[in-house]
Design a protein around this motif. Sequence first.
Motif, PDB file in Angstrom:
ATOM      1  N   ALA A   1       0.825  -1.212   0.000  1.00 32.59           N
ATOM      2  CA  ALA A   1       0.000   0.000   0.000  1.00 32.59           C
ATOM      3  C   ALA A   1       0.864   1.270   0.000  1.00 32.59           C
ATOM      4  CB  ALA A   1      -0.939   0.001   1.197  1.00 32.59           C
ATOM      5  N   GLU A   2       1.973   1.244   0.726  1.00 30.95           N
ATOM      6  CA  GLU A   2       2.879   2.402   0.757  1.00 30.95           C
ATOM      7  C   GLU A   2       3.468   2.659  -0.624  1.00 30.95           C
ATOM      8  OE1 GLU A   2       5.478   2.769   4.604  1.00 30.95           O
ATOM      9  OE2 GLU A   2       5.323   0.642   4.068  1.00 30.95           O
TER      10      GLU A   2
ATOM     11  N   ALA B   1       2.221   1.740  -3.526  1.00 29.61           N
ATOM     12  CA  ALA B   1       1.147   2.201  -4.409  1.00 29.61           C
ATOM     13  C   ALA B   1       0.909   3.695  -4.224  1.00 29.61           C
ATOM     14  CB  ALA B   1      -0.124   1.408  -4.149  1.00 29.61           C
ATOM     15  N   THR B   2       0.859   4.136  -2.989  1.00 27.13           N
ATOM     16  CA  THR B   2       0.634   5.551  -2.701  1.00 27.13           C
ATOM     17  C   THR B   2       1.796   6.398  -3.204  1.00 27.13           C
ATOM     18  OG1 THR B   2      -0.665   4.992  -0.743  1.00 27.13           O
ATOM     19  CG2 THR B   2       0.217   7.229  -0.855  1.00 27.13           C
ATOM     20  N   GLU B   3       3.005   5.965  -2.917  1.00 30.51           N
ATOM     21  CA  GLU B   3       4.193   6.731  -3.299  1.00 30.51           C
ATOM     22  C   GLU B   3       4.350   6.833  -4.816  1.00 30.51           C
ATOM     23  OE1 GLU B   3       8.992   6.479  -2.555  1.00 30.51           O
ATOM     24  OE2 GLU B   3       7.639   5.812  -0.959  1.00 30.51           O
TER      25      GLU B   3
ATOM     26  N   LYS C   1       1.910   6.350  -6.962  1.00 23.79           N
ATOM     27  CA  LYS C   1       0.612   6.732  -7.545  1.00 23.79           C
ATOM     28  C   LYS C   1       0.122   5.704  -8.566  1.00 23.79           C
ATOM     29  CE  LYS C   1       1.274  11.537  -6.591  1.00 23.79           C
ATOM     30  NZ  LYS C   1       2.330  12.450  -6.763  1.00 23.79           N
TER      31      LYS C   1
ATOM     32  N   SER D   1      -1.993   1.602  -8.651  1.00 24.21           N
ATOM     33  CA  SER D   1      -2.904   0.785  -7.846  1.00 24.21           C
ATOM     34  C   SER D   1      -2.149  -0.321  -7.105  1.00 24.21           C
ATOM     35  CB  SER D   1      -3.984   0.159  -8.727  1.00 24.21           C
ATOM     36  OG  SER D   1      -3.431  -0.873  -9.523  1.00 24.21           O
TER      37      SER D   1
END
Length: 66
Positions: free
Chosen positions: A28-29, A31-33, A35, A37
Amino acid sequence: TLFRSMEKLPPQCKRVFFMHYVEGKKIAEIATELKISIGTVKSHKVRGIDLLQKALLSLIFWVFIL
């Protein structure tokens, strides 16, 4: 070696693989970093493992032949 094989991974795949296995970041980290999925991160991770397995199996094969 493993690091040479890692360098040959496609750029995004290499980045995800490094972030997860070397830096210890969670999916999840990453994916967020980046940008992207969570599914894309998982796909890059699986692809990286598959490509490295093939490269290392090839290396082992040549070691036994020689």
